[in-house]
Design a protein around this motif. Structure first.
Motif, short mmCIF file in Angstrom:
data_model
loop_
_atom_site.label_atom_id
_atom_site.label_comp_id
_atom_site.label_asym_id
_atom_site.label_seq_id
_atom_site.Cartn_x
_atom_site.Cartn_y
_atom_site.Cartn_z
N SER A 167 74.35 28.49 -0.29
CA SER A 167 73.58 28.68 0.96
C SER A 167 72.70 27.47 1.23
O SER A 167 72.59 27.00 2.38
CB SER A 167 72.71 29.93 0.87
OG SER A 167 73.51 31.05 0.68
N LEU A 201 72.30 18.34 12.51
CA LEU A 201 71.27 18.44 13.56
C LEU A 201 70.59 17.08 13.77
O LEU A 201 70.39 16.63 14.91
CB LEU A 201 70.24 19.49 13.16
CG LEU A 201 68.94 19.56 13.95
CD1 LEU A 201 69.22 20.00 15.38
CD2 LEU A 201 67.94 20.50 13.30
N ILE A 202 70.26 16.45 12.64
CA ILE A 202 69.59 15.14 12.72
C ILE A 202 70.51 14.11 13.38
O ILE A 202 70.07 13.30 14.21
CB ILE A 202 69.14 14.69 11.31
CG1 ILE A 202 68.03 15.61 10.80
CG2 ILE A 202 68.67 13.24 11.31
CD1 ILE A 202 67.77 15.51 9.31
N LYS A 203 71.79 14.14 13.03
CA LYS A 203 72.75 13.15 13.53
C LYS A 203 73.18 13.39 14.98
O LYS A 203 73.62 12.47 15.67
CB LYS A 203 74.01 13.17 12.63
CG LYS A 203 73.77 12.61 11.25
CD LYS A 203 73.64 11.10 11.33
CE LYS A 203 73.39 10.48 9.97
NZ LYS A 203 73.00 9.07 10.10
N SER A 204 73.08 14.63 15.41
CA SER A 204 73.64 15.00 16.72
C SER A 204 72.90 14.31 17.88
O SER A 204 71.71 14.05 17.80
CB SER A 204 73.57 16.52 16.89
OG SER A 204 73.99 16.86 18.17
N LYS A 205 73.67 14.03 18.95
CA LYS A 205 73.10 13.44 20.16
C LYS A 205 73.12 14.40 21.34
O LYS A 205 72.54 14.14 22.38
CB LYS A 205 73.88 12.16 20.54
CG LYS A 205 73.91 11.09 19.47
CD LYS A 205 72.59 10.37 19.36
CE LYS A 205 72.67 9.28 18.28
NZ LYS A 205 71.34 8.80 17.89
N LYS A 206 73.87 15.54 21.19
CA LYS A 206 74.02 16.48 22.29
C LYS A 206 73.03 17.64 22.13
O LYS A 206 72.96 18.23 21.05
CB LYS A 206 75.44 17.04 22.32
CG LYS A 206 76.51 16.02 22.64
CD LYS A 206 77.87 16.70 22.61
CE LYS A 206 78.97 15.69 22.83
NZ LYS A 206 80.30 16.27 22.59
N TRP A 207 72.31 17.97 23.20
CA TRP A 207 71.29 19.02 23.09
C TRP A 207 71.90 20.39 22.81
O TRP A 207 71.31 21.22 22.10
CB TRP A 207 70.39 19.05 24.32
CG TRP A 207 71.04 19.59 25.57
CD1 TRP A 207 71.65 18.89 26.54
CD2 TRP A 207 71.10 20.97 25.98
NE1 TRP A 207 72.12 19.71 27.53
CE2 TRP A 207 71.79 21.01 27.20
CE3 TRP A 207 70.65 22.16 25.43
CZ2 TRP A 207 72.04 22.18 27.90
CZ3 TRP A 207 70.89 23.34 26.12
CH2 TRP A 207 71.59 23.35 27.33
N GLU A 225 72.51 20.60 19.11
CA GLU A 225 71.23 20.70 18.39
C GLU A 225 70.71 22.14 18.41
O GLU A 225 70.27 22.69 17.39
CB GLU A 225 70.19 19.76 19.02
CG GLU A 225 70.50 18.30 18.79
CD GLU A 225 69.66 17.38 19.66
OE1 GLU A 225 68.73 17.87 20.33
OE2 GLU A 225 69.94 16.17 19.69
N LEU A 226 70.80 22.75 19.60
CA LEU A 226 70.33 24.14 19.74
C LEU A 226 71.17 25.08 18.87
O LEU A 226 70.63 25.98 18.20
CB LEU A 226 70.44 24.55 21.22
CG LEU A 226 69.51 25.66 21.70
CD1 LEU A 226 68.05 25.35 21.40
CD2 LEU A 226 69.69 25.88 23.21
N ILE A 286 70.22 24.76 15.21
CA ILE A 286 68.94 25.42 14.95
C ILE A 286 69.15 26.92 14.76
O ILE A 286 68.62 27.53 13.82
CB ILE A 286 67.95 25.18 16.14
CG1 ILE A 286 67.51 23.73 16.19
CG2 ILE A 286 66.76 26.14 16.06
CD1 ILE A 286 66.50 23.35 15.14
N ILE A 287 69.94 27.51 15.66
CA ILE A 287 70.14 28.97 15.62
C ILE A 287 70.90 29.37 14.35
O ILE A 287 70.54 30.35 13.69
CB ILE A 287 70.86 29.46 16.89
CG1 ILE A 287 69.91 29.34 18.09
CG2 ILE A 287 71.34 30.91 16.75
CD1 ILE A 287 70.57 29.47 19.44
N ILE A 344 68.98 29.39 10.77
CA ILE A 344 67.90 30.36 10.50
C ILE A 344 68.31 31.41 9.45
O ILE A 344 67.57 31.62 8.47
CB ILE A 344 67.39 31.01 11.81
CG1 ILE A 344 66.64 29.97 12.64
CG2 ILE A 344 66.47 32.21 11.50
CD1 ILE A 344 66.23 30.45 14.02
N ILE A 402 68.20 29.93 5.98
CA ILE A 402 66.83 29.70 5.47
C ILE A 402 66.20 31.03 5.04
O ILE A 402 65.59 31.12 3.96
CB ILE A 402 65.97 28.99 6.54
CG1 ILE A 402 66.51 27.58 6.78
CG2 ILE A 402 64.50 28.95 6.12
CD1 ILE A 402 65.86 26.86 7.92
#
Lengths: 50, 390
Positions: free
Chosen positions: A12, A23-29, A32-33, A36-37, A40, A43
């Motif tokens: 995990s 996420l850090i490498k991505s350029k498309k919003w 990225e979203l 993030i989802i 979670i 984590i």
């Protein structure tokens, strides 16, 4: 906690690390979203909250 | 502002939002896992133990659950009431709670477990949109209970196998049922947490020489095993008599079904096969468990009203009737209290030397009239030795 359970927590953590790295490498919003989802639940499991 | 700066700001905002969502979700999950449920013990409770005292392999774990032992002045038989085998079926836990807080025994012994699978009471069904808790109104305010799940919390037992192989039969069952307490009987001392819990309960039944085990459940209205007593072959006569007596005198109908010999892991099968006790499992109707239900929340859980189920009933798709009045928690709990009382009365009539005479417990009509909360006592007024936590 069994060895298999510990291994699953490590898996995990690895998956969470990969998602955050993407996420850090991505350029498309939109991506990225999405990252993030989906990070979670990983984590929350690693922190033993869910 | 350069494109790189705008990108950095956007990413910072998204990460902050993600952290906020994780924080608030984490707090919510942590709080619902740690709700403390008070039990104000009846004067009939003479001893409190834990499952760990019957099987050391479970000592100190989340499923080292309390066992309340009520004892009469005169010796007799021994009954065990299991609440919370499936914590998401609250009528089972609440009926057991009423016994722990109100019962006084004239003869024999009654052992009560309120959280047979305490781990299962600390999570809710994945994707089920269940509320984390519910409150039973009382004259002194209200008592909050954890909603719970059918299965042990994955925080306590993880991962699940591809296929769950039941011990000792070797029968293949659904993978998730390795966390289902009512699929792991008689249990395994070196197994998973859920298997160890079943083993601890089996050991308790053997060591306390239990005569009758009553496992309290609820079922969806789309499921054929509902409003019934499921009986091991050793308990068929007792269950059939109870079914007839209840249907004639208590104001509600209850059926009787035989425990299928080929379906393994269930309390009504394995306890009967592996101990001297007679196991019976009671099912009352819980509309919130139905897949075709509408809005899921505390109101549906406690009032049992659902327009989609009423429509399904009109089309003949259900195994239990439902109308606009629904299946309120009082009816569901009252069914369990009356059924337990009838079983103990019939057992006593048949086994005078092993009588179990229980007083102080409301019957079906009393629970409907007064509400479940009338039988829960204020923990703030309880003496320290009376107060326990689940």
């Amino acid at each position: 906690m069994t060895a298999v359970t510990i291994l699953y927590y490590l898996l995990s953590a690895y998956v969470a690390f990969i998602i955050i790295w993407n996420l850090i490498k991505s350029k498309k919003w939109q991506e990225e979203l999405l990252y993030i989802i989906i990070v979670i639940p990983f984590i929350l499991r690693i922190l033993r909250l869910k | 502002m350069t494109a790189n700066q705008a990108h950095l700001i956007r990413k910072t905002i998204f990460i902050s939002l993600g952290l906020l969502m994780t924080f608030f979700a984490g707090i919510s999950f942590h709080q619902s896992r740690h709700i403390k449920e008070p039990v104000v013990l009846s004067s009939g409770v003479k001893t409190s133990r834990t499952l760990g005292q019957y099987f050391s392999g479970i000592k100190g774990t989340i499923n080292d659950s309390n066992v309340y032992i009520l004892e009469g002045e005169r010796p007799g038989g021994t009954f065990l009431v299991l609440g919370g085998t499936h914590p998401e079926e609250p009528a089972g836990r609440l009926a057991a709670w009423i016994f722990a807080e109100n019962a006084v025994l004239e003869q024999g012994r009654l052992l009560v477990i309120l959280s047979a699978n305490r781990s299962g009471s600390t999570a809710t069904r994945l994707g089920g949109a269940y509320p984390p808790d519910y409150t039973i109104p009382t004259s002194w305010g209200g008592q909050k209970f954890r909603m719970g799940d059918r299965w042990s919390n994955p925080l306590d037992q993880w991962p699940d196998p591809e296929v769950y192989i039941h011990y000792p039969s070797g029968q293949e069952l659904a993978y998730v049922d390795i966390r289902n307490l009512n699929r792991t009987f008689p249990g395994r001392p070196n197994g998973t947490l859920t298997e160890k819990t079943s083993y601890a309960i089996t050991q308790l039944i053997r060591k306390e020489d239990v005569d009758v085990v009553i496992d309290l459940h609820e079922a969806e209205l789309q499921y054929p095993v509902i409003s019934t007593i499921v009986a091991h072959q050793k308990g068929q006569d007792l269950a059939a008599m109870a079914s007839m007596m209840i249907s004639g005198t208590e104001g509600f109908q209850i059926g009787m079904e035989n425990s299928p010999p080929e379906l393994r892991g269930l309390s009504h099968r394995e306890i009967g096969d592996h101990t001297n006790a007679i196991p019976l499992l009671l099912e009352s109707p819980e509309p919130m468990l139905d897949a075709c239900r509408g809005k899921t929340g505390r109101q549906l859980l406690l009032e049992g009203k659902d327009e989609f189920l009423v429509k399904a009933n009109q089309h003949g798709l259900l195994f239990e009737k439902i109308d606009q009045k629904g299946w309120p928690i009082e009816k569901r709990v009252g069914r369990h209290t009356s059924t337990i009382l009838q079983i103990s009365e019939l057992w006593t009539a048949d086994h005078p030397g092993k009588a179990v005479i229980i007083t102080g417990i409301p019957r079906y009509s009393d629970v409907i009239k007064n509400g479940v909360g009338a039988y829960l006592h204020d923990p703030n007024k309880a003496s320290p030795d009376q107060l326990k936590w689940e």
